[in-house]
Design a protein around this motif. Structure first.
Motif, short mmCIF file in Angstrom:
data_model
loop_
_atom_site.label_atom_id
_atom_site.label_comp_id
_atom_site.label_asym_id
_atom_site.label_seq_id
_atom_site.Cartn_x
_atom_site.Cartn_y
_atom_site.Cartn_z
N PHE A 185 -8.71 -161.88 113.49
CA PHE A 185 -8.82 -161.93 112.03
C PHE A 185 -9.58 -163.21 111.69
CE2 PHE A 185 -5.13 -159.37 112.88
CZ PHE A 185 -5.17 -158.36 111.92
N ALA A 186 -10.73 -163.05 111.04
CA ALA A 186 -11.55 -164.22 110.71
C ALA A 186 -11.72 -164.26 109.19
CB ALA A 186 -12.90 -164.12 111.39
N ARG A 187 -11.05 -165.23 108.58
CA ARG A 187 -11.07 -165.30 107.11
C ARG A 187 -11.98 -166.45 106.67
NH1 ARG A 187 -8.60 -167.52 102.66
NH2 ARG A 187 -8.46 -166.02 100.96
N ALA A 188 -12.81 -166.19 105.67
CA ALA A 188 -13.62 -167.23 105.03
C ALA A 188 -14.39 -168.06 106.07
CB ALA A 188 -12.75 -168.13 104.16
N VAL A 189 -15.04 -167.34 106.97
CA VAL A 189 -15.70 -167.98 108.12
C VAL A 189 -16.73 -169.01 107.66
CG1 VAL A 189 -17.07 -167.57 110.18
CG2 VAL A 189 -15.40 -165.91 109.47
N THR A 190 -16.73 -170.15 108.29
CA THR A 190 -17.65 -171.28 108.07
C THR A 190 -17.46 -171.96 106.71
OG1 THR A 190 -19.64 -170.27 107.05
CG2 THR A 190 -19.39 -170.01 109.47
N THR A 191 -16.38 -171.64 106.00
CA THR A 191 -16.08 -172.36 104.76
C THR A 191 -14.89 -173.29 105.03
OG1 THR A 191 -14.33 -170.95 103.82
CG2 THR A 191 -16.61 -170.19 103.56
N ILE B 171 -7.78 -166.22 113.88
CA ILE B 171 -6.67 -166.02 114.81
C ILE B 171 -6.95 -164.77 115.65
CG2 ILE B 171 -5.36 -164.82 112.99
CD1 ILE B 171 -2.81 -165.75 114.34
N THR B 172 -6.72 -164.90 116.95
CA THR B 172 -6.86 -163.76 117.86
C THR B 172 -5.49 -163.47 118.46
OG1 THR B 172 -9.15 -164.32 118.43
CG2 THR B 172 -7.94 -162.94 120.00
N LEU B 173 -5.09 -162.21 118.47
CA LEU B 173 -3.79 -161.85 119.01
C LEU B 173 -3.80 -160.40 119.49
CD1 LEU B 173 -1.36 -161.80 115.89
CD2 LEU B 173 -3.79 -161.42 115.82
N PRO B 174 -2.81 -160.00 120.28
CA PRO B 174 -2.79 -158.59 120.70
C PRO B 174 -2.42 -157.69 119.53
CG PRO B 174 -0.91 -159.79 121.59
CD PRO B 174 -1.75 -160.80 120.89
N LEU B 175 -2.88 -156.44 119.60
CA LEU B 175 -2.61 -155.48 118.52
C LEU B 175 -1.13 -155.39 118.18
CD1 LEU B 175 -4.86 -152.33 119.07
CD2 LEU B 175 -4.74 -153.76 117.02
N SER B 176 -0.29 -155.55 119.20
CA SER B 176 1.16 -155.43 118.97
C SER B 176 1.66 -156.45 117.96
CB SER B 176 1.92 -155.59 120.29
OG SER B 176 1.61 -156.85 120.87
N GLU B 177 0.95 -157.57 117.82
CA GLU B 177 1.39 -158.61 116.89
C GLU B 177 0.62 -158.63 115.58
OE1 GLU B 177 1.32 -162.39 118.98
OE2 GLU B 177 2.15 -161.45 120.78
N ALA B 178 -0.36 -157.71 115.44
CA ALA B 178 -1.19 -157.69 114.22
C ALA B 178 -0.41 -157.08 113.05
CB ALA B 178 -2.46 -156.90 114.47
N ARG B 179 -0.50 -157.70 111.88
CA ARG B 179 0.14 -157.17 110.68
C ARG B 179 -0.91 -156.95 109.59
NH1 ARG B 179 3.05 -161.80 111.01
NH2 ARG B 179 2.13 -162.30 108.99
N PRO B 180 -0.73 -155.90 108.78
CA PRO B 180 -1.73 -155.62 107.74
C PRO B 180 -2.03 -156.81 106.85
CG PRO B 180 -0.13 -153.83 107.87
CD PRO B 180 0.36 -154.90 108.79
N ASP B 181 -1.02 -157.63 106.53
CA ASP B 181 -1.26 -158.72 105.58
C ASP B 181 -2.02 -159.90 106.20
OD1 ASP B 181 0.64 -159.87 107.13
OD2 ASP B 181 2.12 -160.14 105.53
N ARG C 133 -11.61 -161.30 102.04
CA ARG C 133 -12.45 -162.37 102.58
C ARG C 133 -12.39 -162.39 104.11
NH1 ARG C 133 -11.91 -168.11 100.01
NH2 ARG C 133 -14.02 -168.29 100.87
N THR C 134 -11.75 -161.39 104.70
CA THR C 134 -11.56 -161.36 106.15
C THR C 134 -12.49 -160.33 106.79
OG1 THR C 134 -9.22 -161.85 105.77
CG2 THR C 134 -9.81 -161.03 107.96
N VAL C 135 -13.08 -160.70 107.91
CA VAL C 135 -13.72 -159.70 108.76
C VAL C 135 -12.83 -159.59 110.00
CG1 VAL C 135 -15.31 -161.37 109.84
CG2 VAL C 135 -15.87 -158.95 109.85
N VAL C 136 -12.62 -158.36 110.44
CA VAL C 136 -11.71 -158.10 111.56
C VAL C 136 -12.54 -157.62 112.76
CG1 VAL C 136 -9.75 -156.71 112.36
CG2 VAL C 136 -9.84 -157.50 109.98
N LEU C 137 -12.30 -158.22 113.90
CA LEU C 137 -13.01 -157.83 115.12
C LEU C 137 -11.99 -157.29 116.12
CD1 LEU C 137 -15.22 -161.05 115.54
CD2 LEU C 137 -15.76 -158.98 114.25
N VAL C 138 -12.30 -156.15 116.72
CA VAL C 138 -11.42 -155.57 117.74
C VAL C 138 -12.22 -155.48 119.04
CG1 VAL C 138 -10.04 -153.56 118.38
CG2 VAL C 138 -10.19 -154.26 115.98
#
Lengths: 243, 243
Positions: B193-199, B205-215, B220-225
């Motif tokens: 989850f990359a929010r407001a990159v370069t600002t 934050i990088t984490l396994p899918l098991s720990e990912a939450r919708p919120d 302002r977030t781009v999500v990379l899988v």
């Protein structure tokens, strides 16, 4: 003296597309490491050592950069385009797996304008909706994986960008790609061949798949394929936002 | 006096990521047109008219830019990131379809650093091999098409970038995306989850899918899988070149 490594994207060719962040890193560097034609794009100056190496030695090059930084060097590894798209960033992290204390290293990836986005901009907006980027080289992966991804992309109606579409050593792969696309997307799907984008040798042509020939691509070409809604307006090609 | 339109990418936020080409266009412009927060990133100066408009009026904004240029204005339409990736370039060409002689217009698309590439650079190289970019907003397309593309991307083992993952008006879509990914990719697949990159508000934050939450995502977030081979080294995440 503390060394660092920056893996920097020089963009597609035009100096006006190099970010100020990359320019600043190059101005502060002691060493530049990279593939011969990319290192040739960096202006020599006193105190800057240029280390140019041949293609297909990416891991050796990455290890060399890490070693120079460990010895105190301020090292810029140059890629064309963006270093994270089919370029040196992954190779650097691969090389880092052999390093005992990777956390101690000062590593930055400095993004650049990748070829597909420069090509899309020149052609219009063919990647204007959901799209995928596929490296057509089978140097490092089996051909069957490339075909699997192509078929999935067609089924999902992604616009597509192809990197490394065709080389002298494997001319037949791209012919198979065109055959597959013609069979699954029909003859009218629009395809753009963008060669040497933003350089004096730039040549960009958009045509229907029925008129596309394998020899329209070489290793300096990025190929863009529209989705089923991609269309022309004036001299441009674009993919609508709703498709 | 001959007008022109340039659709320009301001990059993700940091001024050091704005290309010299875009800076030159802004210096030469009489008019800047765009969504309120993007126009706010352009420094005011005498002789430069700023036209800020709200979200979801992209076609009106594009028509306005074309009309200003037809009247002799030198018009820069500003997008964040790259204008050809889920941004204003497609809207401009859509608006151009209503124009009688599109060939006569001087239109340029000026590429920029798109959010997924800036985010990938901060995280490591998670898009280091074949990948796709999907806009998760269903404002302009049906949700079923988003799910079709997601499933195809998972089957083809693409790395993925998601734009517009979640808004206040449609919070449930991204939860469904995470459920689909967990079911098809397993709990250990890495997601960033990359929010407001370069600002100044950047948060990655990088984490396994098991720990990912919708919120963990907002607009302002781009999500990379990652793909099935994506892994960590040190504090970075990367996708090998061979996968």
């Amino acid at each position: 003296m503390t060394g660092w490594v920056a893996v920097a994207g020089l963009g597609p060719g035009d100096a006006a597309l190099i970010t100020p962040e990359v320019t600043a890193a190059l101005a502060d560097a002691t060493d530049v490491v990279g593939y011969i034609p990319y290192v040739a794009r960096v202006a020599p100056r006193p105190g800057l050592r240029l280390h140019a190496s041949d293609n297909r030695v990416e891991i050796d090059r990455a290890r060399h950069a890490l070693a120079l930084a460990a010895a105190g060097g301020r090292v810029v590894v140059v890629s064309s385009g963006d270093p994270g798209v089919f370029a040196m960033a992954s190779a650097l992290f691969e090389a880092l797996e052999g390093v005992p204390a990777p956390h101690d290293l000062d590593i930055r990836i400095l993004p650049g304008i990748t070829a597909m986005l420069a090509a899309a901009a020149r052609a219009g907006a063919p990647l204007g909706h959901d799209f995928c980027a596929i490296n057509l080289s089978d140097n490092l992966k089996p051909w069957v994986l490339i075909e699997t991804r192509l078929r999935a992309a067609v089924r999902a109606d992604f616009a597509m960008a192809f990197y490394n579409p065709r080389s002298a050593s494997r001319p037949e792969g791209f012919a198979r790609v065109l055959d597959l696309l013609r069979a699954d997307c029909g003859p009218d799907r629009l395809i753009t061949f963008a060669r040497a984008v933003t350089t004096p040798e730039e040549r960009i042509i958009t045509l229907p798949l029925s008129e596309a020939r394998p020899d329209m691509a070489d290793m300096r070409t990025v190929v863009l394929v529209g989705n089923s809604a991609t269309r022309r307006v004036g001299r441009w090609v674009y993919t609508p936002r709703s498709a």
